[in-house]
Design an enzyme around this catalytic site. Sequence first.
Site, PDB file in Angstrom:
ATOM      1  N   HIS A 132     -46.594   1.615   9.592  1.00 47.88           N
ATOM      2  CA  HIS A 132     -47.323   2.751   9.792  1.00 47.88           C
ATOM      3  C   HIS A 132     -47.097   3.350  11.192  1.00 47.88           C
ATOM      4  CE1 HIS A 132     -50.066   5.851   8.647  1.00 47.88           C
ATOM      5  NE2 HIS A 132     -50.562   5.589  10.025  1.00 47.88           N
TER       6      HIS A 132
ATOM      7  N   ALA B 150       4.228  -0.574  -5.197  1.00 47.46           N
ATOM      8  CA  ALA B 150       4.697  -1.757  -5.981  1.00 47.46           C
ATOM      9  C   ALA B 150       4.228  -1.793  -7.349  1.00 47.46           C
ATOM     10  CB  ALA B 150       3.931  -2.976  -5.320  1.00 47.46           C
TER      11      ALA B 150
ATOM     12  N   ARG C 191     -21.568  20.022 -17.451  1.00 41.12           N
ATOM     13  CA  ARG C 191     -21.471  20.192 -18.699  1.00 41.12           C
ATOM     14  C   ARG C 191     -22.856  19.647 -19.573  1.00 41.12           C
ATOM     15  NH1 ARG C 191     -17.018  15.993 -21.112  1.00 41.12           N
ATOM     16  NH2 ARG C 191     -18.066  14.223 -19.816  1.00 41.12           N
TER      17      ARG C 191
ATOM     18  N   TYR D 177     -22.563  11.344  -8.851  1.00 42.52           N
ATOM     19  CA  TYR D 177     -22.998  11.310  -7.274  1.00 42.52           C
ATOM     20  C   TYR D 177     -21.825  12.118  -6.635  1.00 42.52           C
ATOM     21  CZ  TYR D 177     -19.865   7.426  -6.020  1.00 42.52           C
ATOM     22  OH  TYR D 177     -18.873   6.642  -5.640  1.00 42.52           O
ATOM     23  N   ILE D 178     -20.367  11.862  -6.828  1.00 42.39           N
ATOM     24  CA  ILE D 178     -19.674  12.769  -5.880  1.00 42.39           C
ATOM     25  C   ILE D 178     -19.953  14.130  -5.975  1.00 42.39           C
ATOM     26  CG2 ILE D 178     -17.058  13.132  -5.337  1.00 42.39           C
ATOM     27  CD1 ILE D 178     -16.598  10.101  -6.209  1.00 42.39           C
TER      28      ILE D 178
ATOM     29  N   LYS E 228     -16.785  11.007   3.507  1.00 43.36           N
ATOM     30  CA  LYS E 228     -18.075  11.507   2.920  1.00 43.36           C
ATOM     31  C   LYS E 228     -19.329  11.367   3.925  1.00 43.36           C
ATOM     32  CE  LYS E 228     -20.605   9.540   0.157  1.00 43.36           C
ATOM     33  NZ  LYS E 228     -20.876   8.750  -0.838  1.00 43.36           N
TER      34      LYS E 228
ATOM     35  N   CYS F 105     -16.179   6.857   0.693  1.00 39.90           N
ATOM     36  CA  CYS F 105     -17.408   6.555   1.276  1.00 39.90           C
ATOM     37  C   CYS F 105     -17.557   7.054   2.968  1.00 39.90           C
ATOM     38  CB  CYS F 105     -17.800   5.116   1.313  1.00 39.90           C
ATOM     39  SG  CYS F 105     -16.980   4.272   0.019  1.00 39.90           S
TER      40      CYS F 105
ATOM     41  N   GLY G 266     -15.363  12.767 -12.458  1.00 41.65           N
ATOM     42  CA  GLY G 266     -15.273  11.241 -12.424  1.00 41.65           C
ATOM     43  C   GLY G 266     -13.985  10.801 -12.318  1.00 41.65           C
TER      44      GLY G 266
ATOM     45  N   GLU H 280     -43.753   2.891   3.882  1.00 44.36           N
ATOM     46  CA  GLU H 280     -45.152   2.181   3.492  1.00 44.36           C
ATOM     47  C   GLU H 280     -45.694   2.401   2.264  1.00 44.36           C
ATOM     48  OE1 GLU H 280     -48.593   3.261   6.090  1.00 44.36           O
ATOM     49  OE2 GLU H 280     -47.467   5.103   6.677  1.00 44.36           O
TER      50      GLU H 280
ATOM     51  N   CYS I  60     -12.051   4.127  -0.029  1.00 44.12           N
ATOM     52  CA  CYS I  60     -13.547   4.140   0.907  1.00 44.12           C
ATOM     53  C   CYS I  60     -13.293   4.647   2.288  1.00 44.12           C
ATOM     54  CB  CYS I  60     -13.934   2.592   0.804  1.00 44.12           C
ATOM     55  SG  CYS I  60     -15.419   2.647   1.786  1.00 44.12           S
TER      56      CYS I  60
ATOM     57  N   GLU J  25       0.822  -1.099  -0.169  1.00 48.74           N
ATOM     58  CA  GLU J  25       0.007   0.157   0.016  1.00 48.74           C
ATOM     59  C   GLU J  25       0.834   1.204   0.013  1.00 48.74           C
ATOM     60  OE1 GLU J  25      -3.134   0.840  -0.248  1.00 48.74           O
ATOM     61  OE2 GLU J  25      -2.226   2.725  -0.239  1.00 48.74           O
TER      62      GLU J  25
ATOM     63  N   GLU K  12     -22.891  15.405  -3.948  1.00 49.93           N
ATOM     64  CA  GLU K  12     -22.834  15.071  -2.629  1.00 49.93           C
ATOM     65  C   GLU K  12     -22.104  16.109  -2.063  1.00 49.93           C
ATOM     66  OE1 GLU K  12     -23.257  10.142  -2.399  1.00 49.93           O
ATOM     67  OE2 GLU K  12     -21.377  10.978  -2.317  1.00 49.93           O
TER      68      GLU K  12
HETATM   69  P1  FAD Z   1      -9.246   1.484  -3.453  1.00 46.46           P
HETATM   70  O1  FAD Z   1     -10.070   1.553  -2.509  1.00 46.46           O
HETATM   71  O2  FAD Z   1      -9.183   2.720  -4.254  1.00 46.46           O
HETATM   72  O3  FAD Z   1      -7.961   1.117  -3.128  1.00 46.46           O
HETATM   73  C1  FAD Z   1      -6.849   1.167  -3.769  1.00 46.46           C
HETATM   74  C2  FAD Z   1      -5.509   1.212  -3.114  1.00 46.46           C
HETATM   75  O4  FAD Z   1      -4.523   0.799  -3.749  1.00 46.46           O
HETATM   76  C3  FAD Z   1      -5.406   2.666  -2.592  1.00 46.46           C
HETATM   77  O5  FAD Z   1      -5.252   2.746  -1.082  1.00 46.46           O
HETATM   78  C4  FAD Z   1      -4.153   3.235  -3.250  1.00 46.46           C
HETATM   79  O6  FAD Z   1      -3.128   4.111  -2.617  1.00 46.46           O
HETATM   80  C5  FAD Z   1      -3.253   1.553  -3.524  1.00 46.46           C
HETATM   81  N1  FAD Z   1      -2.291   1.759  -4.623  1.00 46.46           N
HETATM   82  C6  FAD Z   1      -2.661   2.083  -5.784  1.00 46.46           C
HETATM   83  N2  FAD Z   1      -1.604   1.760  -6.793  1.00 46.46           N
HETATM   84  C7  FAD Z   1      -0.590   1.212  -5.959  1.00 46.46           C
HETATM   85  C8  FAD Z   1       0.621   0.698  -6.081  1.00 46.46           C
HETATM   86  N3  FAD Z   1       1.300   0.772  -7.114  1.00 46.46           N
HETATM   87  N4  FAD Z   1       1.404   0.103  -5.026  1.00 46.46           N
HETATM   88  C9  FAD Z   1       0.738   0.342  -3.605  1.00 46.46           C
HETATM   89  N5  FAD Z   1      -0.510   0.677  -3.433  1.00 46.46           N
HETATM   90  C10 FAD Z   1      -1.052   1.260  -4.526  1.00 46.46           C
HETATM   91  N6  FAD Z   1     -18.471   3.629  -2.914  1.00 46.46           N
HETATM   92  C11 FAD Z   1     -19.524   3.065  -2.278  1.00 46.46           C
HETATM   93  O7  FAD Z   1     -20.010   2.074  -2.409  1.00 46.46           O
HETATM   94  N7  FAD Z   1     -20.337   4.098  -1.454  1.00 46.46           N
HETATM   95  C12 FAD Z   1     -20.047   5.416  -1.269  1.00 46.46           C
HETATM   96  O8  FAD Z   1     -20.724   6.217  -0.691  1.00 46.46           O
HETATM   97  C13 FAD Z   1     -18.717   5.928  -2.074  1.00 46.46           C
HETATM   98  N8  FAD Z   1     -18.622   7.157  -1.922  1.00 46.46           N
HETATM   99  C14 FAD Z   1     -17.502   7.451  -2.544  1.00 46.46           C
HETATM  100  C15 FAD Z   1     -17.043   9.127  -2.342  1.00 46.46           C
HETATM  101  C16 FAD Z   1     -15.812   9.561  -2.850  1.00 46.46           C
HETATM  102  C17 FAD Z   1     -15.418  10.834  -2.485  1.00 46.46           C
HETATM  103  C18 FAD Z   1     -15.086   8.693  -3.628  1.00 46.46           C
HETATM  104  C19 FAD Z   1     -13.821   9.145  -4.343  1.00 46.46           C
HETATM  105  C20 FAD Z   1     -15.308   7.121  -3.794  1.00 46.46           C
HETATM  106  C21 FAD Z   1     -16.451   6.676  -3.116  1.00 46.46           C
HETATM  107  N9  FAD Z   1     -16.896   5.416  -3.403  1.00 46.46           N
HETATM  108  C22 FAD Z   1     -17.945   4.973  -2.753  1.00 46.46           C
HETATM  109  C23 FAD Z   1     -16.267   4.428  -4.206  1.00 46.46           C
HETATM  110  C24 FAD Z   1     -15.161   3.447  -3.598  1.00 46.46           C
HETATM  111  O9  FAD Z   1     -14.520   4.234  -2.768  1.00 46.46           O
HETATM  112  C25 FAD Z   1     -14.530   2.568  -4.543  1.00 46.46           C
HETATM  113  O10 FAD Z   1     -15.415   1.959  -5.286  1.00 46.46           O
HETATM  114  C26 FAD Z   1     -13.777   1.525  -3.382  1.00 46.46           C
HETATM  115  O11 FAD Z   1     -12.880   1.987  -2.878  1.00 46.46           O
HETATM  116  C27 FAD Z   1     -12.901   0.845  -4.785  1.00 46.46           C
HETATM  117  O12 FAD Z   1     -12.032  -0.286  -3.834  1.00 46.46           O
HETATM  118  P2  FAD Z   1     -10.742  -0.737  -4.592  1.00 46.46           P
HETATM  119  O13 FAD Z   1     -10.253  -1.741  -3.799  1.00 46.46           O
HETATM  120  O14 FAD Z   1     -10.751  -1.031  -5.953  1.00 46.46           O
HETATM  121  O15 FAD Z   1      -9.744   0.455  -4.598  1.00 46.46           O
END
Ligand code: FAD
Length: 457
Positions: free
Chosen positions: A439, A116, A202, A181-182, A51, A48, A265, A444, A43, A35, A185
Amino acid sequence: MAGFDFDLFVIGAGSGGVRAARIAASYGAKVAIAEEYRIGGTCVIRGCVPKKLLVYASRFADEFEESAGYGWTLPGEPTFDWPTLIANKDREIARLEGIYKANLERSGVTIFKTRATLDDPHTIRLASPDRTVTAAHILIASGGTVNLDPALPGIEHAITSNEAFHLSHLPKSIVVCGGGYIAVEFASIFHGLGVETTLLYRGEKILRGFDEDMRDGLTKALTRHGIKVITGTVLSAIEKHPAGLHLTLKSGAVINTGQVMFAIGRSPNTAGLGLDKAGVHIGTKGQIAVNAFSQTNVAHIHAVGDVTDRINLTPIAIREGHAFADTVFGKKPTEVDHTTIPTAVFTTPEIGTVGLTEEVARASGMPIDIYKAAFRPMKSTLSGAQDRMIMKLVVDQMSRKVLGVHVLGPDAGEIIQMAAIALKLGATKADFDATVALHPSAAEELVTMREKWTPPA
Ligand code: FAD
């Protein structure tokens, strides 16, 4: 596995990576995880969880105001302190990060707190200290990254959701660019905390892909609350002046604001990962191409979560990570069902949705019936709040199955989580009708809608 340092090496300790590492370890695999930022991933650290804490904070102002109708008098004008909220939020996030780390350690997973990348199909390069390790299987769970518009003059003055969680002070005004959504929110959060907020998108209408009634209903509600929603244009320049930021829009309009945030996005986080050296194919958006078992074109390399750009939500990343570990290390081939996924938009009021929108159902050509209700929630009768709650069912005319449920209003996310169970079980409209109403509640209404909606002539 003989000859390798690890049976499994996971890149990224976010939602998907952590789950996969722990489950693989529980099957007896020798697992390592890398990491580069903080354990827990987007998240937990900057998505999540923080937020939702900010969403809670943003809702008190309305509650204070509405309490008067219920007989409450506050001792004085309520005040809000952003640094207190951020410090408390940071403490909670650090606590959760500690739990994630401890769970990995307890599972016997080796943690490398560094970046990594791949040197070849079985070799992982660790950035600090620089060294390589090998693994029989590799899981890429590197998530997504924020997008900015690099060609926009003055883009260096813009923040993203990453910085929004750590602002030293709350601006007096903000322009949030984006319509997903972000973006909505954060517009809702800032507005609720007293920031003069503009949402700039846009497209023609915010929340592309959501049911039209939800999009229209939320736009009206946000506008009624005082958020300025501008659609159909984008920024053409950002200039920094001593008094703040001067924004020029493509439409020619100008806005002076304290802060500008981009939430336009996210992209799969694959840049510089060394995928080419390992021979892993990526798609046009940089996403790692995988099959139903999250396997890439290189048989022993898998990818889960946002980096595969399937459905970018935490529970999906977790499921994909779990299914990968079951498949590869548990000898239980498991596919993730990507249908009927409940989601919420945590604006105020919020949206909860599961299943097909009316538009998607109609576009598929199937005959459908629509049931709709729009009403003032009971709490508003004394508080004087003006928002209307909207509920909608999309029903297949032939099978009578409920294909979609859409709710706009207080607790919509909580309501939809339960409705999702019914949809997963294949509930029909008759099953909804046969369910006794609770109710008095807003939910409901979902089991008491009798009349089909007919479009106005
Ligand atoms: P991540 O959780 O992004 O984890 C990837 C990890 O890999 C990160 O910690 C990063 O630092 C690490 N990493 C990347 N490249 C490397 C590397 N080369 N070497 C070592 N480490 C690395 N989802 C919901 O379900 N509900 C919500 O309400 C919601 N709200 C959100 C609000 C915001 C502002 C954002 C940005 C996202 C939100 N999401 C929400 C989306 C959710 O956070 C992601 O879908 C989820 O975290 C994806 O998990 P993941 O394991 O794919 O990646």
